[in-house]
Design an enzyme around this catalytic site. Structure first.
Site, short mmCIF file in Angstrom:
data_model
loop_
_atom_site.label_atom_id
_atom_site.label_comp_id
_atom_site.label_asym_id
_atom_site.label_seq_id
_atom_site.Cartn_x
_atom_site.Cartn_y
_atom_site.Cartn_z
N GLU A 1 0.82 -1.21 0.00
CA GLU A 1 0.00 0.00 0.00
C GLU A 1 0.86 1.27 0.00
O GLU A 1 0.62 2.18 -0.78
CB GLU A 1 -0.90 -0.04 1.25
CG GLU A 1 -2.01 0.98 1.28
CD GLU A 1 -2.74 0.94 2.63
OE1 GLU A 1 -2.89 2.00 3.24
OE2 GLU A 1 -3.12 -0.17 3.06
N HIS B 1 8.52 -0.68 5.58
CA HIS B 1 8.04 -0.67 6.96
C HIS B 1 7.80 -2.09 7.45
O HIS B 1 7.45 -2.97 6.68
CB HIS B 1 6.75 0.17 7.10
CG HIS B 1 5.66 -0.20 6.15
ND1 HIS B 1 5.64 0.22 4.85
CD2 HIS B 1 4.55 -0.96 6.31
CE1 HIS B 1 4.54 -0.25 4.24
NE2 HIS B 1 3.87 -0.97 5.11
N HIS C 1 5.53 -4.28 10.15
CA HIS C 1 4.36 -4.30 11.03
C HIS C 1 4.71 -5.11 12.27
O HIS C 1 5.21 -6.24 12.16
CB HIS C 1 3.18 -5.02 10.35
CG HIS C 1 2.60 -4.33 9.16
ND1 HIS C 1 1.44 -3.59 9.23
CD2 HIS C 1 3.00 -4.27 7.87
CE1 HIS C 1 1.15 -3.11 8.03
NE2 HIS C 1 2.08 -3.51 7.18
#
Ligand code: AMP
Length: 130
Positions: A88, A93, A95
């Site tokens: 997205e 990154h 999580h």
């Protein structure tokens, strides 16, 4: 053009900050899969996590481990799970998701919503345990 996550790390877009240093930034996911769901990013803009330099990737994980330990102190859970998607937002990154069971790692689950005060309280607690 800066990514939304760069703007978050720079403080140009608000976030629930969980941890920060000169190289990395951690903040609560705005559409969490569990209370305490946190994203950890390098401030440097790289889309695909496996395009990071080896030593930067290693430092990112060491930073994420420190964040995960702080999350575990704040949110009762069996373990903190780690996942990388990046489908997205084109800024690498990790999580970090407090897990009660395997189900908590299913990204197809409906996302949760917590009141602003609760998000702020969780982020503050993680930050003070970091
Ligand atoms: P993905 O790139 O597939 O790993 O997903 C991006 C994640 O970023 C999703 O879980 C979103 O809920 C989260 N996200 C997107 N925008 C924000 C934001 N402004 N603040 C916090 N989390 C965000």
């Amino acid at each position: 053009m800066a990514t939304i996550f760069s703007k978050i790390a720079a403080g140009e877009i608000p976030s629930y900050c969980c941890a920060a240093d000169e190289e990395f930034y951690a903040f609560l996911d705005i559409n969490p899969m569990a209370k305490g769901h946190t994203l950890v990013i390098p401030r440097r803009e790289v889309d695909y996590i496996f395009d990071l330099e080896d030593d930067e990737l290693a430092r990112l994980h060491v930073f994420a481990a420190r964040v995960a330990r702080a999350i575990k102190k704040v949110i009762p859970c069996v373990k903190v799970g780690e996942a990388v998607l990046g489908l997205e937002v084109p800024h690498a990154h990790i999580h970090l998701i407090p897990m009660q069971s395997e189900r908590d790692m299913l990204f197809s689950n409906p996302k949760l919503k917590f009141p602003e005060e609760e998000m702020q309280a969780v982020a503050d607690a993680i930050r003070s345990n970091f």
